[in-house]
Design a protein around this motif. Structure first.
Motif, PDB file in Angstrom:
ATOM      1  N   THR A 106      45.120  42.578  41.410  1.00 27.20           N
ATOM      2  CA  THR A 106      45.312  43.583  42.285  1.00 27.20           C
ATOM      3  C   THR A 106      45.750  42.572  43.784  1.00 27.20           C
ATOM      4  OG1 THR A 106      43.383  44.500  41.573  1.00 27.20           O
ATOM      5  CG2 THR A 106      43.817  44.999  43.793  1.00 27.20           C
ATOM      6  N   ILE A 107      45.282  41.531  43.984  1.00 27.73           N
ATOM      7  CA  ILE A 107      45.649  40.814  44.996  1.00 27.73           C
ATOM      8  C   ILE A 107      47.247  40.555  44.917  1.00 27.73           C
ATOM      9  CG2 ILE A 107      45.673  38.457  46.091  1.00 27.73           C
ATOM     10  CD1 ILE A 107      42.630  38.355  45.479  1.00 27.73           C
ATOM     11  N   TYR A 131      41.196  49.239  40.055  1.00 31.83           N
ATOM     12  CA  TYR A 131      40.220  48.218  40.428  1.00 31.83           C
ATOM     13  C   TYR A 131      39.080  48.954  41.173  1.00 31.83           C
ATOM     14  CZ  TYR A 131      38.729  44.521  43.810  1.00 31.83           C
ATOM     15  OH  TYR A 131      38.223  43.683  44.415  1.00 31.83           O
ATOM     16  N   SER A 143      35.770  37.089  47.914  1.00 29.13           N
ATOM     17  CA  SER A 143      35.746  35.798  47.025  1.00 29.13           C
ATOM     18  C   SER A 143      34.761  35.547  46.156  1.00 29.13           C
ATOM     19  CB  SER A 143      35.651  34.819  48.320  1.00 29.13           C
ATOM     20  OG  SER A 143      34.481  34.555  48.841  1.00 29.13           O
ATOM     21  N   GLN A 144      34.836  34.391  45.610  1.00 33.55           N
ATOM     22  CA  GLN A 144      33.701  34.271  44.450  1.00 33.55           C
ATOM     23  C   GLN A 144      32.239  34.139  45.250  1.00 33.55           C
ATOM     24  OE1 GLN A 144      35.481  30.649  42.866  1.00 33.55           O
ATOM     25  NE2 GLN A 144      35.550  31.662  40.840  1.00 33.55           N
ATOM     26  N   ARG A 151      40.668  41.374  39.907  1.00 31.01           N
ATOM     27  CA  ARG A 151      40.736  41.225  41.170  1.00 31.01           C
ATOM     28  C   ARG A 151      42.053  40.325  41.777  1.00 31.01           C
ATOM     29  NH1 ARG A 151      37.736  36.364  43.714  1.00 31.01           N
ATOM     30  NH2 ARG A 151      39.390  35.330  42.691  1.00 31.01           N
ATOM     31  N   ASP A 152      42.335  39.480  40.853  1.00 33.12           N
ATOM     32  CA  ASP A 152      43.441  38.858  41.159  1.00 33.12           C
ATOM     33  C   ASP A 152      44.808  39.340  40.832  1.00 33.12           C
ATOM     34  OD1 ASP A 152      41.785  36.542  41.704  1.00 33.12           O
ATOM     35  OD2 ASP A 152      42.122  35.359  39.812  1.00 33.12           O
ATOM     36  N   HIS A 203      38.565  36.017  37.367  1.00 32.13           N
ATOM     37  CA  HIS A 203      38.442  37.531  37.915  1.00 32.13           C
ATOM     38  C   HIS A 203      39.826  38.375  37.908  1.00 32.13           C
ATOM     39  CE1 HIS A 203      34.774  35.960  39.934  1.00 32.13           C
ATOM     40  NE2 HIS A 203      35.504  34.879  40.150  1.00 32.13           N
ATOM     41  N   LEU A 221      38.453  42.748  48.439  1.00 28.74           N
ATOM     42  CA  LEU A 221      38.861  41.756  47.432  1.00 28.74           C
ATOM     43  C   LEU A 221      38.019  40.594  47.728  1.00 28.74           C
ATOM     44  CD1 LEU A 221      42.467  42.445  47.931  1.00 28.74           C
ATOM     45  CD2 LEU A 221      41.398  42.771  45.773  1.00 28.74           C
ATOM     46  N   LEU A 278      35.522  48.214  40.056  1.00 30.35           N
ATOM     47  CA  LEU A 278      34.877  46.879  40.321  1.00 30.35           C
ATOM     48  C   LEU A 278      33.954  46.819  41.542  1.00 30.35           C
ATOM     49  CD1 LEU A 278      37.226  44.244  39.099  1.00 30.35           C
ATOM     50  CD2 LEU A 278      35.306  45.339  37.979  1.00 30.35           C
ATOM     51  N   VAL A 279      34.245  47.729  42.431  1.00 34.94           N
ATOM     52  CA  VAL A 279      33.741  47.817  43.958  1.00 34.94           C
ATOM     53  C   VAL A 279      32.991  48.977  44.045  1.00 34.94           C
ATOM     54  CG1 VAL A 279      35.645  46.365  44.670  1.00 34.94           C
ATOM     55  CG2 VAL A 279      35.504  48.674  44.894  1.00 34.94           C
TER      56      VAL A 279
END
Length: 188
Positions: A30-31, A92, A108-109, A27-28, A24, A106, A95-96
């Protein structure tokens, strides 16, 4: 318990480079960017919703309100986003679904919000893979505050940005190293 280390620019680049290799990746990345460029705690990052960061049009906000429920201590505060973080969030956004303001920013899996503990574990996993032994989910926050302090931002502004009620709390976040001390005496 030891304080989380602050990261220098090379270490941060290493972390961001490593996140590009993960399943990911965006996402990671961006975190990590939110941690280092907004100074948010793992709990606060985990609780972010799409509508916190994105306008209904899909544009990235320049600032947003972190609700009392999302923050530590139950106090709401304004979070300001610099241009670098805003660019990362715009990337990002691909992706959303920005039309779902209450969805996790953000996920989780499993698709929901990360728990604060799982977010902490994600940071530890990333830092361990990068060989950063004493780094934790708080390293981004400490680095954020230290970097701003190094650039001359006053402790009262730092406390407001960090959401601290007392400047003594903020002062504990500011890392002091030999380079800073050497530069300080050169001001004379």
């Amino acid at each position: 318990m030891r304080q989380a280390i602050t990261l220098n620019e090379a270490q941060l680049r290493r972390v961001l480079h490593y996140t590009a290799t993960r399943r990911h990746a965006l996402r990671d990345r961006t975190i990590v960017m939110v941690s280092f460029y907004a100074g948010l705690r793992a709990k606060e990052i985990a609780g972010l919703k799409i509508g916190d960061v994105f306008e209904p049009s899909g544009a990235v906000r320049g600032e947003f309100i972190l609700s009392a429920a999302q923050s530590k201590g139950g106090h709401r505060r304004t979070v300001y986003l610099n241009q670098r973080l805003r660019r990362a969030l715009a990337e990002y956004a691909l992706l959303v679904d920005v039309t779902q303001p209450n969805a996790p920013l953000l996920p989780s899996q499993k698709g929901g919000h990360f728990s604060p503990n799982t977010m902490c574990q994600l940071f530890l996993e990333i830092y361990k893979a990068c060989g950063l032994k004493d780094a934790s989910s708080h390293s981004g926050r400490r680095t954020y505050i230290t970097r701003l302090a190094n650039r001359g931002v006053g402790v009262r502004l730092l406390a407001a940005l960090a959401g601290h009620r007392h400047i003594s709390t903020t002062q504990r976040y500011i890392d002091v190293n030999s380079d800073q001390l050497s530069q300080a005496v050169e001001l004379l």
